[in-house]
Design a protein around this motif. Sequence first.
Motif, PDB file in Angstrom:
ATOM      1  N   GLN B  26       0.804  -1.219   0.000  1.00  7.76           N
ATOM      2  CA  GLN B  26       0.000   0.000   0.000  1.00  7.76           C
ATOM      3  C   GLN B  26       0.842   1.277   0.000  1.00  7.76           C
ATOM      4  O   GLN B  26       0.599   2.196   0.762  1.00  7.76           O
ATOM      5  CB  GLN B  26      -0.895   0.023   1.252  1.00  7.76           C
ATOM      6  CG  GLN B  26      -1.802  -1.181   1.379  1.00  7.76           C
ATOM      7  CD  GLN B  26      -3.157  -0.915   0.783  1.00  7.76           C
ATOM      8  OE1 GLN B  26      -3.787   0.094   1.067  1.00  7.76           O
ATOM      9  NE2 GLN B  26      -3.600  -1.792  -0.092  1.00  7.76           N
ATOM     10  N   VAL B  27       1.858   1.274  -0.848  1.00  7.25           N
ATOM     11  CA  VAL B  27       2.729   2.447  -0.876  1.00  7.25           C
ATOM     12  C   VAL B  27       2.160   3.490  -1.836  1.00  7.25           C
ATOM     13  O   VAL B  27       1.785   3.170  -2.956  1.00  7.25           O
ATOM     14  CB  VAL B  27       4.157   2.047  -1.296  1.00  7.25           C
ATOM     15  CG1 VAL B  27       4.961   3.261  -1.724  1.00  7.25           C
ATOM     16  CG2 VAL B  27       4.847   1.347  -0.140  1.00  7.25           C
ATOM     17  N   ARG B 224      12.526  16.449  -0.587  1.00  9.16           N
ATOM     18  CA  ARG B 224      11.528  15.780   0.221  1.00  9.16           C
ATOM     19  C   ARG B 224      12.032  14.368   0.503  1.00  9.16           C
ATOM     20  O   ARG B 224      12.736  13.783  -0.317  1.00  9.16           O
ATOM     21  CB  ARG B 224      10.212  15.701  -0.574  1.00  9.16           C
ATOM     22  CG  ARG B 224       8.957  15.690   0.229  1.00  9.16           C
ATOM     23  CD  ARG B 224       7.811  16.338  -0.570  1.00  9.16           C
ATOM     24  NE  ARG B 224       7.681  15.774  -1.908  1.00  9.16           N
ATOM     25  CZ  ARG B 224       7.044  14.615  -2.168  1.00  9.16           C
ATOM     26  NH1 ARG B 224       6.495  13.925  -1.219  1.00  9.16           N
ATOM     27  NH2 ARG B 224       6.963  14.173  -3.413  1.00  9.16           N
ATOM     28  N   VAL B 225      11.664  13.827   1.667  1.00  7.22           N
ATOM     29  CA  VAL B 225      12.132  12.490   2.020  1.00  7.22           C
ATOM     30  C   VAL B 225      10.943  11.616   2.388  1.00  7.22           C
ATOM     31  O   VAL B 225      10.035  12.048   3.086  1.00  7.22           O
ATOM     32  CB  VAL B 225      13.129  12.550   3.209  1.00  7.22           C
ATOM     33  CG1 VAL B 225      13.497  11.146   3.656  1.00  7.22           C
ATOM     34  CG2 VAL B 225      14.374  13.311   2.813  1.00  7.22           C
ATOM     35  N   VAL B 226      10.964  10.398   1.865  1.00 13.29           N
ATOM     36  CA  VAL B 226       9.956   9.405   2.217  1.00 13.29           C
ATOM     37  C   VAL B 226      10.679   8.307   2.975  1.00 13.29           C
ATOM     38  O   VAL B 226      11.667   7.768   2.481  1.00 13.29           O
ATOM     39  CB  VAL B 226       9.310   8.818   0.938  1.00 13.29           C
ATOM     40  CG1 VAL B 226       8.342   7.712   1.292  1.00 13.29           C
ATOM     41  CG2 VAL B 226       8.640   9.904   0.138  1.00 13.29           C
ATOM     42  N   VAL B 233       5.325   2.968   3.820  1.00 11.28           N
ATOM     43  CA  VAL B 233       5.803   4.327   4.044  1.00 11.28           C
ATOM     44  C   VAL B 233       5.408   4.729   5.456  1.00 11.28           C
ATOM     45  O   VAL B 233       4.231   4.654   5.821  1.00 11.28           O
ATOM     46  CB  VAL B 233       5.173   5.289   3.022  1.00 11.28           C
ATOM     47  CG1 VAL B 233       5.509   6.731   3.379  1.00 11.28           C
ATOM     48  CG2 VAL B 233       5.654   4.964   1.628  1.00 11.28           C
ATOM     49  N   VAL B 234       6.381   5.110   6.283  1.00  7.62           N
ATOM     50  CA  VAL B 234       6.034   5.475   7.652  1.00  7.62           C
ATOM     51  C   VAL B 234       6.031   6.979   7.855  1.00  7.62           C
ATOM     52  O   VAL B 234       5.376   7.488   8.759  1.00  7.62           O
ATOM     53  CB  VAL B 234       6.964   4.800   8.682  1.00  7.62           C
ATOM     54  CG1 VAL B 234       6.781   3.298   8.671  1.00  7.62           C
ATOM     55  CG2 VAL B 234       8.404   5.173   8.451  1.00  7.62           C
ATOM     56  N   TYR B 250      10.384   5.212  14.030  1.00  8.61           N
ATOM     57  CA  TYR B 250      11.411   4.574  13.203  1.00  8.61           C
ATOM     58  C   TYR B 250      12.361   5.625  12.635  1.00  8.61           C
ATOM     59  O   TYR B 250      13.583   5.423  12.578  1.00  8.61           O
ATOM     60  CB  TYR B 250      10.746   3.774  12.079  1.00  8.61           C
ATOM     61  CG  TYR B 250      11.746   3.111  11.159  1.00  8.61           C
ATOM     62  CD1 TYR B 250      12.516   2.053  11.605  1.00  8.61           C
ATOM     63  CD2 TYR B 250      11.942   3.572   9.862  1.00  8.61           C
ATOM     64  CE1 TYR B 250      13.440   1.444  10.779  1.00  8.61           C
ATOM     65  CE2 TYR B 250      12.856   2.981   9.025  1.00  8.61           C
ATOM     66  CZ  TYR B 250      13.611   1.910   9.487  1.00  8.61           C
ATOM     67  OH  TYR B 250      14.535   1.330   8.662  1.00  8.61           O
ATOM     68  N   THR B 251      11.807   6.731  12.187  1.00  9.50           N
ATOM     69  CA  THR B 251      12.662   7.796  11.664  1.00  9.50           C
ATOM     70  C   THR B 251      13.598   8.293  12.761  1.00  9.50           C
ATOM     71  O   THR B 251      14.780   8.538  12.522  1.00  9.50           O
ATOM     72  CB  THR B 251      11.798   8.965  11.152  1.00  9.50           C
ATOM     73  OG1 THR B 251      10.701   8.446  10.425  1.00  9.50           O
ATOM     74  CG2 THR B 251      12.603   9.881  10.272  1.00  9.50           C
TER      75      THR B 251
END
Lengths: 337, 559
Positions: B26-27, B224-226, B233-234, B250-251
């Motif tokens: 589900q990204v 931008r960062v994913v 994707v968190v 997590y990041t």
Amino acid sequence: MLRHLGQRLLTTIPTLVGVVVVTFLLTRILPGDPAAFFAGPTADPAAVEQIRVTLGLDKSLPEQFVAYVGDLLVGDLGVALSTGQPVVAEIAARLPASAELTLFGLILSVAVAVPLGILAAVRQGSWIDHLCRLLTTAGVSLPVFFTGLLFVYVFYFLLGVAPAPLGRIDLFASPPPHVTGFYLIDSLIAGDLETFRASFAQLILPGITLALFALAPIARMTRASMLSVLSSEFIRTARASGLAPGTVIVRYAFRNAMLPVITTLGMVFSFLLGANVLVEKVFAWPGIGSFAVEALIQSDYAPVQGFVLTMAILYVLLNLLIDLLYGLIDPRMRIEG
Amino acid sequence: MSTLLDVKDLTVEFATRRGTVEAVRQVSLKIAKGETVGIVGESGSGKSVTSYAVMRILDRAGRIAAGTVTYGGVDLSAAGERQMREIRGREISMIFQNPRLALNPIRKVGVQLEDVLRTHALAGTDDARDKALDLLRQVRIARPEERYHAYPFELSGGMCQRIVFALALACRPQLLIADEPTTGLDVTTQKAVMDLVVDLTRERGMSTVLITHDLGLAATYCDRVVVMQKGEVVEEAASAAIFKAPAHPYTRKLMRATPRPGIGLRDLLPEAPAGTPTRPPAPAAGDVLLKVEGLVKTYPRQGGNPLARLLGRGGAAPEPFRAVDGLSLEIRRGESLGLVGESGCGKSTTSMMIMRLLDPTAGKITLGGDDIGAIPAKAFARTAHRRRVQMVFQDPTDSLNPRFTAERAIADPILRLEGGLDRDAVRARCESLATQVGLPLDLLDRFPHQLSGGQKARVGIARAIALRPDLVILDEPTAALDVSVQAVVLNLLDDLKAELGMSYLFVSHDLHVVRLLCDRVMVMRAGQVVEEGTAAAVLEDPQAAYTRELIAAIPHPPV
């Protein structure tokens, strides 16, 4: 390039010296007495001894070896006792027959095995992959004399479409003028299409028999090698760049997958050349393999030594050729060579 | 800005022996025109699989199970193979990790460029060569006419990556996907390649997706960062914001684990529960354990004609290559020394010589007063000194025998160098070692392929300390690990050193990592030491220009 070739040739000399020594010793320890054989069953001991002296077999091993090497250096491989012909002449007459058959079989099997292997790798798990597996398994598991006899039975005896399995050319036709010793080529050179057709007809069945046998290792190696190359990263790059599948498979994958295939080819060729005795026997092919086996049974030293030496030289040349091909295909090999 | 690529609810499945596995779940992500987006995550996060799914170059086992990928109004997830071929290279192109493997090894790089140009009908037979040369010039390859004829193995890693980049740029695509483009390259090369990528993509108004495990790299180069974890994707935010205030745990964990200036080893670990003892003060370094004086290793240069040289002709042999050139160092008991430098600087050669796997050309190696440099490398394993110097290797997977269980691997030095122990005693030793390195005991019977990267690293460390060596050589022990695992392993190494009183020689290309673990640092270049000093001094006040260049090239998050 030429210097590289020269250096590579120099390294083959020790191999050849080794082959000369080993074949000499091997033939001497074989059971059987050539003098007794040559003299015939009715000869008395004195006559056998006489012949032994004539053949030089009464001398010590080192003396015999020196004499043998001395003859070898002037191109004299001795005389075949069974036919009374010089071994050089015998081999020169028979080698082209074997070579023509082997090359024909090999080309035939490469023409089938390589595309089959590529397709089997590209469409892994499809019907063509299964066909490839079936053919290769059949190829290795059916002995050549069996497939040979089966072909003769079906195509000559039952269907009558193939000529009698009696040598390289129809009994009533005459061989083309000698140029290369390969009837197919010689008849073309002479412009004699009738002879070409006749010798080709003779060649087909034994050729297919050999090809079927050689098919297995070549197709399997092509498939395995293609599979590993197809999963490598540069193939992914090529696909990500949008290159056409044909380009990716042939120019990128197959050229990289060729090295192990060529190695296999070399081995299969040298193996066939010596080991196609059975096919030669079935099709009454006047080749070098059946000649050597006859000589061996009769303890006829000279032809056996000549045969092994010829094979060794062929094998060395073949490996040289393969090494050079490596260099052509893979630039990395040129540096190391 | 208009959206160029729109990925919606993408799910990718892989058929494995144990049933289907969802590698990406589900990204959703959007890339606008001209934007640079970083996809950050550790191994197994699904970041590469996402990009392969966009390009539709998944392995045979993988398939897009759900979701859409829309590029410029076209649904790529439903496009035919022919249509995808038009898009690959022409609209979206990719550059890959490990540039040397990403190029056809037996085709001239110039011809590979021509292949792409011709496929997309951007060049004909007559102008393909000029266009290929032009591309080589654009990616700033010196002497392009000469390099056109080069094969990948004749070029450096950085140069190969430029070629891969040239391939990707060849058809002026709109979107570039860079999958770990600089992993495995030296920091200075990484900087040069990344700067080039950014320059050229900006110049052309291209969008870029930068897939990386390196937060610093993403922060430096992306708008931008994913952040991805385990296929999902968190977090997603502008890169300036995400590093200042990471929202997802997590990041935050990733951020903490990334080595950066001004922190200690313990700071790498996730928020420590209160009351955890801080790092015990380092025991005062004892007397000199290892002394290396004037170490030299030369290799004969390639080329020349060996036969002619053998016959005394063909002129003098070329000057040998000096891999290590007069290196001297000292390590005290309980001290750890970092040896830093880029690939080819001689740091690994030095460690191999100290490890006594390689014979030095000249120089002296003394270990606790014994001249071990004089013992030939071939005979060293049979001397009593072997157990005093042990090594932890770079690749935790390749340095374990795939047919040995973890226990057998750890027991290897005990069985070979100690002997005379019965099976139970060996098992007991292995269990105590496993406990020491934090390897759960039930993993001892597993084979390497059943262990994770971090667990394999622990096995390698347990094996190295099995015989209580005086000196352990750590050859980039964490280079193949994810940052969060690296953080744990570095801390483990530090604890073990304090506990067992060993000395470390830590070989690495990463100055930040070295600073965290080492008391002193030596910077090497071309076989020689260019700078030496305490870790803090070298990093904070570098004297040599080369050290400054190295430090400046390391990207780090703006914290």
